[in-house]
Design a protein around this motif. Structure first.
Motif, short mmCIF file in Angstrom:
data_model
loop_
_atom_site.label_atom_id
_atom_site.label_comp_id
_atom_site.label_asym_id
_atom_site.label_seq_id
_atom_site.Cartn_x
_atom_site.Cartn_y
_atom_site.Cartn_z
N ARG A 36 1.38 -1.07 0.38
CA ARG A 36 0.07 -0.34 -0.74
C ARG A 36 0.66 0.82 -0.47
NH1 ARG A 36 -2.04 -2.41 4.38
NH2 ARG A 36 -1.01 -0.03 5.47
N TYR A 37 0.51 2.28 -0.67
CA TYR A 37 1.34 3.64 -0.72
C TYR A 37 1.46 3.90 0.82
CZ TYR A 37 2.49 8.01 -2.25
OH TYR A 37 4.06 8.93 -3.33
N ASP A 38 0.97 3.16 2.14
CA ASP A 38 1.48 4.45 3.49
C ASP A 38 2.22 3.31 4.23
OD1 ASP A 38 -0.30 2.34 3.68
OD2 ASP A 38 -0.71 3.18 5.62
N GLU A 39 2.76 2.28 3.08
CA GLU A 39 3.88 1.08 3.85
C GLU A 39 4.48 1.92 2.86
OE1 GLU A 39 2.84 -3.27 4.42
OE2 GLU A 39 1.60 -2.69 2.60
N ALA A 78 6.48 5.35 -7.07
CA ALA A 78 5.03 5.71 -6.36
C ALA A 78 4.24 6.34 -7.43
CB ALA A 78 5.78 7.30 -5.97
N LEU A 79 4.38 7.08 -8.56
CA LEU A 79 2.91 7.00 -9.15
C LEU A 79 2.58 6.10 -9.49
CD1 LEU A 79 4.13 10.26 -11.22
CD2 LEU A 79 2.40 10.44 -10.32
N LYS A 80 2.94 4.79 -10.32
CA LYS A 80 3.12 3.47 -10.01
C LYS A 80 1.80 2.75 -8.82
CE LYS A 80 5.22 2.00 -14.89
NZ LYS A 80 6.22 0.98 -14.20
N LEU A 81 2.05 3.08 -8.10
CA LEU A 81 1.74 2.67 -7.06
C LEU A 81 -0.38 3.54 -6.70
CD1 LEU A 81 3.79 2.04 -4.11
CD2 LEU A 81 2.58 0.62 -5.04
N LYS A 82 0.11 4.93 -6.76
CA LYS A 82 -1.33 5.77 -7.05
C LYS A 82 -2.15 5.26 -8.08
CE LYS A 82 -0.74 8.53 -3.59
NZ LYS A 82 -1.40 8.88 -2.50
N LEU A 83 -1.96 5.26 -8.91
CA LEU A 83 -2.22 4.36 -10.03
C LEU A 83 -3.34 3.46 -9.70
CD1 LEU A 83 -0.58 5.45 -13.22
CD2 LEU A 83 -2.79 6.45 -12.82
N LEU A 84 -2.33 2.24 -9.42
CA LEU A 84 -2.80 0.76 -9.00
C LEU A 84 -3.53 1.34 -7.33
CD1 LEU A 84 0.52 -0.87 -9.28
CD2 LEU A 84 -1.94 -1.19 -10.32
N ARG A 95 -5.90 3.52 -7.16
CA ARG A 95 -7.52 3.38 -8.40
C ARG A 95 -7.86 2.12 -8.66
NH1 ARG A 95 -11.11 6.05 -11.00
NH2 ARG A 95 -11.74 5.47 -12.74
N LYS A 96 -7.30 1.23 -8.83
CA LYS A 96 -7.63 0.24 -9.49
C LYS A 96 -8.47 -0.58 -8.64
CE LYS A 96 -5.65 -3.76 -11.17
NZ LYS A 96 -4.52 -4.68 -12.42
N THR A 97 -7.98 -0.87 -7.41
CA THR A 97 -8.72 -1.40 -6.48
C THR A 97 -9.70 -1.43 -5.97
OG1 THR A 97 -7.71 -0.63 -4.76
CG2 THR A 97 -6.16 -1.85 -4.84
N VAL A 98 -9.99 -0.11 -6.22
CA VAL A 98 -12.14 -0.33 -5.90
C VAL A 98 -12.68 -0.54 -7.26
CG1 VAL A 98 -11.17 2.56 -5.06
CG2 VAL A 98 -11.60 2.23 -7.43
N PHE A 99 -11.97 -1.24 -8.68
CA PHE A 99 -12.62 -1.74 -9.41
C PHE A 99 -13.17 -3.09 -9.21
CE2 PHE A 99 -10.09 -0.04 -12.76
CZ PHE A 99 -9.97 1.91 -12.28
N ASN A 100 -14.29 -2.71 -8.87
CA ASN A 100 -15.27 -4.49 -8.41
C ASN A 100 -16.54 -4.65 -9.11
OD1 ASN A 100 -16.75 -6.22 -6.89
ND2 ASN A 100 -15.43 -6.91 -5.55
#
Length: 162
Positions: A11-14, A126-132, A134-139
Motif C-alpha cells: 500500500r502507499y502508506d507502507e 510512487a505514481l504507479k502505486l497511486k494508479l494501482l 485507484r484500480k483496487t476500487v474496481f469491483n
C-alpha cells in the motif's frame, strides 16, 4: 516491477514508511503529498504535462460520445488519442478503465526509461502505486450492484411522478 494488469505489492502508506528516513526530507514531503495530478518533483513535471493532455483528451472523447460541444486539443499524441477513443467506446467500463490505466503505465515506463536507482525511478514507482490504488476500487460485482440500485431508485422516482 509494477504492471497495469498487476496487483499492488504494498500500500502507499507502507511505501511511505520505507521512504521515511531513506530519502531527503524535501523529496519525502513531495511523496507524502503526491497525487496523479501533482506538478512538482522529479519526473513529475513531465508526467504532469502528459496527464493534463490525457485528461483533456479523455474529456473531449467523452463529450464527443455524448454529443456535447467540446474543444479538441491541438496538442495531443495520435496513438494515445486512438486508445482513449477505443476505451470511451468500450461498452464494458472495467475494460475501458484497464485500457486507460495501461496508457498511463506505458507513459510512466517511457519517462522512467533506464533510470533504476534515482529519483526518477522512485517517483515513477510512487505514481504507479497511486494508479494501482485507484484500480483496487474496481469491483465488477459492486459496480453491478450500484448500477442496479441506481436504476431501481430512478424507477421509483419515475413511478412517483405518474
Amino acid at each position: 516491477m509494477l504492471k497495469a494488469d498487476g496487483e499492488m505489492p504494498i500500500r502507499y502508506d507502507e511505501f511511505l514508511r520505507y521512504c521515511s528516513g531513506n530519502v531527503e526530507e524535501s523529496k519525502y514531503e513531495i511523496l507524502k503529498n503526491l497525487t496523479v495530478e501533482s506538478t512538482f518533483g522529479p519526473l513529475i513535471k513531465q508526467w504532469s504535462d502528459f496527464y493534463r493532455g490525457f485528461k483533456g483528451e479523455l474529456a473531449y472523447q467523452r463529450n464527443k460520445k455524448l454529443e456535447r460541444p467540446s474543444n479538441n486539443s491541438l496538442d495531443k499524441d495520435a496513438e494515445t488519442s486512438k486508445i482513449i477513443a477505443l476505451a470511451v467506446a468500450d461498452k464494458n467500463p472495467l475494460n475501458a478503465e484497464k485500457m486507460l490505466l495501461s496508457i498511463q503505465f506505458d507513459k510512466l515506463d517511457s519517462l522512467i526509461g533506464t533510470h533504476a536507482y534515482d529519483d526518477y525511478a522512485l517517483f515513477g514507482y510512487a505514481l504507479k502505486l497511486k494508479l494501482l490504488e485507484r484500480k483496487t476500487v474496481f469491483n465488477q460485482k459492486n459496480g453491478k450492484e450500484e448500477l442496479n440500485r441506481l436504476v431501481k431508485r430512478l424507477e421509483e422516482q419515475i413511478s412517483g411522478i405518474n
